[in-house]
Scaffold this motif. Structure first.
Motif, mmCIF file in Angstrom:
data_model
loop_
_atom_site.group_PDB
_atom_site.id
_atom_site.type_symbol
_atom_site.label_atom_id
_atom_site.label_comp_id
_atom_site.label_asym_id
_atom_site.label_seq_id
_atom_site.Cartn_x
_atom_site.Cartn_y
_atom_site.Cartn_z
ATOM 1 N N PRO A 176 0.839 -1.302 0.109
ATOM 2 C CA PRO A 176 0.034 -0.036 -0.099
ATOM 3 C C PRO A 176 0.870 1.221 -0.100
ATOM 4 N N PHE A 177 0.316 2.390 -0.552
ATOM 5 C CA PHE A 177 0.992 3.521 -0.589
ATOM 6 C C PHE A 177 1.075 4.112 0.795
ATOM 7 N N ALA A 178 2.256 4.105 1.456
ATOM 8 C CA ALA A 178 2.573 4.531 2.722
ATOM 9 C C ALA A 178 4.056 4.978 2.974
ATOM 10 N N PRO A 179 4.150 5.774 4.060
ATOM 11 C CA PRO A 179 5.589 6.046 4.338
ATOM 12 C C PRO A 179 6.395 4.816 5.191
ATOM 13 N N LEU A 180 7.538 4.616 4.845
ATOM 14 C CA LEU A 180 8.508 3.597 5.200
ATOM 15 C C LEU A 180 9.345 4.121 6.320
ATOM 16 N N ASP A 181 9.502 5.418 6.589
ATOM 17 C CA ASP A 181 10.222 5.999 7.694
ATOM 18 C C ASP A 181 9.622 7.466 7.766
ATOM 19 N N ALA A 182 10.208 7.893 8.943
ATOM 20 C CA ALA A 182 9.965 9.446 9.357
ATOM 21 C C ALA A 182 10.480 10.284 8.365
ATOM 22 N N LEU A 183 9.975 11.388 8.192
ATOM 23 C CA LEU A 183 10.681 12.540 7.483
ATOM 24 C C LEU A 183 11.787 13.134 8.276
ATOM 25 N N ALA A 184 12.883 13.290 7.675
ATOM 26 C CA ALA A 184 14.401 13.776 8.180
ATOM 27 C C ALA A 184 14.915 14.521 7.522
ATOM 28 N N ALA A 185 15.835 15.392 8.148
ATOM 29 C CA ALA A 185 16.884 16.176 7.712
ATOM 30 C C ALA A 185 18.184 15.694 7.761
ATOM 31 N N ARG A 186 18.964 15.356 6.645
ATOM 32 C CA ARG A 186 20.072 14.700 6.825
ATOM 33 C C ARG A 186 21.381 15.501 6.045
ATOM 34 N N ALA A 187 22.352 15.330 6.323
ATOM 35 C CA ALA A 187 23.624 15.683 5.530
ATOM 36 C C ALA A 187 23.290 14.777 4.141
ATOM 37 N N PRO A 188 24.064 15.313 3.020
ATOM 38 C CA PRO A 188 23.994 14.496 1.863
ATOM 39 C C PRO A 188 24.436 13.225 1.973
ATOM 40 N N ALA A 189 25.618 12.878 2.525
ATOM 41 C CA ALA A 189 26.437 11.840 2.614
ATOM 42 C C ALA A 189 25.597 10.862 3.594
ATOM 43 N N ALA A 190 24.752 11.394 4.696
ATOM 44 C CA ALA A 190 23.972 10.473 5.563
ATOM 45 C C ALA A 190 22.590 10.321 4.705
ATOM 46 N N ALA A 191 22.189 10.903 3.944
ATOM 47 C CA ALA A 191 20.922 10.470 3.228
ATOM 48 C C ALA A 191 21.241 9.695 2.083
ATOM 49 N N LEU A 192 22.431 9.678 1.561
ATOM 50 C CA LEU A 192 22.812 8.528 0.560
ATOM 51 C C LEU A 192 23.032 7.112 1.231
ATOM 52 N N ALA A 193 23.341 7.251 2.612
ATOM 53 C CA ALA A 193 23.932 6.034 3.275
ATOM 54 C C ALA A 193 22.465 5.622 3.883
ATOM 55 N N ALA A 194 21.509 6.223 3.955
ATOM 56 C CA ALA A 194 20.058 5.705 4.391
ATOM 57 C C ALA A 194 19.296 5.483 3.060
ATOM 58 N N LEU A 195 19.550 5.972 1.839
ATOM 59 C CA LEU A 195 18.930 5.485 0.767
ATOM 60 C C LEU A 195 18.947 4.021 0.295
ATOM 61 N N GLY A 196 20.366 3.670 0.530
ATOM 62 C CA GLY A 196 20.483 2.232 0.002
ATOM 63 C C GLY A 196 20.307 2.023 -1.467
ATOM 64 N N ALA A 197 19.668 0.886 -1.700
ATOM 65 C CA ALA A 197 19.517 0.751 -3.330
ATOM 66 C C ALA A 197 18.136 1.320 -3.815
ATOM 67 N N ARG A 198 17.604 1.988 -3.133
ATOM 68 C CA ARG A 198 16.147 2.729 -3.494
ATOM 69 C C ARG A 198 16.629 3.916 -4.658
ATOM 70 N N ALA A 199 15.654 3.830 -5.659
ATOM 71 C CA ALA A 199 15.459 5.021 -6.473
ATOM 72 C C ALA A 199 15.022 6.186 -5.706
ATOM 73 N N ALA A 200 15.604 7.422 -6.251
ATOM 74 C CA ALA A 200 15.273 8.718 -5.486
ATOM 75 C C ALA A 200 15.069 9.590 -6.527
ATOM 76 N N ILE A 201 13.784 10.414 -5.932
ATOM 77 C CA ILE A 201 13.393 11.595 -6.695
ATOM 78 C C ILE A 201 13.503 12.850 -6.057
ATOM 79 N N GLY A 202 13.191 14.119 -6.685
ATOM 80 C CA GLY A 202 13.063 15.242 -5.894
ATOM 81 C C GLY A 202 14.042 16.349 -6.641
ATOM 82 N N ASN A 203 14.520 17.378 -5.890
ATOM 83 C CA ASN A 203 15.340 18.450 -6.447
ATOM 84 C C ASN A 203 16.587 18.627 -5.902
ATOM 85 N N ALA A 204 17.186 17.406 -4.921
ATOM 86 C CA ALA A 204 18.513 17.517 -4.435
ATOM 87 C C ALA A 204 19.472 16.741 -5.283
ATOM 88 N N GLY A 205 19.304 16.610 -6.309
ATOM 89 C CA GLY A 205 20.097 15.866 -7.389
ATOM 90 C C GLY A 205 21.451 16.510 -7.367
#
Length: 207
Positions: free
Chosen positions: A128-157
């Protein structure tokens, strides 16, 4: 029942009149800054000046100024028209839009530019469409570490590409008309800002 949707959380300034899952009319532009000058004329160009039985506004996360402009306009119009005002999250809107366009992914992360070089990040599942985690503000390196193998979208490219040139990334900004894709529970937030991080300034302690 028609709904006026207001979207000012990012570089896009976007409005739409929708009825259920039907897009009646929309105005959309990538303006960078200047939402305050662009928003009301865009609403005025909609049929009946955007008049609707309900107003839906992006509450964030996103630009501090953009969010305040959109929410202030939604509240003022809601008061003037005597109609209810509700909110939705920019990350949920982007996630549901991406799932509608990409059928090859079952989960993804939305990553938006945040203040102080941080990335606003939240992951979602398709069904079902649902969040898998809580919204968080992260440094870019920490965000990439949390991303793992998932696809990513947005404007932080741009911030992330320096650290991960091979990132599975899709540049996206929210579009008001895409609110027709949101499940009802994701379009019933209180119309208050969701900044994504604690404010920099704090009240002084009482003497």
């Amino acid at each position: 029942m028609r709904t006026l949707v207001i979207e000012t959380a990012t570089a896009a300034c976007s409005v739409a009149v929708v009825a259920g899952t039907t897009i009646v009319a929309e105005q959309h532009a990538v303006v960078g800054r200047g939402h305050a000058e662009q928003l009301l004329p865009m609403i005025a160009r909609l049929p009946d000046g955007g008049r609707a039985a309900r107003i839906l506004v992006d509450c964030g996360p996103g630009s501090f100024t953009g969010l305040r402009v959109g929410i202030a306009a939604a509240r003022a119009l809601g008061f003037g028209w005597g109609v209810p005002v509700a909110g939705y999250s920019s990350v949920a809107l982007l996630a549901v839009t991406a799932f509608a366009a990409r059928h090859d992914i079952d989960d993804l992360a939305v990553m938006l530019e945040g203040g102080h070089g941080e990335v606003f990040m939240q992951s979602f599942s398709r069904s079902p469409f649902a969040p898998l985690d809580a919204l968080a503000a992260r440094a870019p390196a920490a965000a990439l570490a949390a991303l793992g193998a998932r696809a990513a979208i947005g404007n932080a490219g741009r911030a992330l590409a320096l650290l991960a040139p091979a990132l599975d990334w899709q540049e996206m900004l929210p579009r008001a008309a895409d609110a027709v894709l949101l499940p009802p529970t994701f379009s019933a937030l209180a119309a208050t800002p969701l900044y994504g991080r604690a404010p920099d300034a704090k009240p002084m302690a009482a003497a």
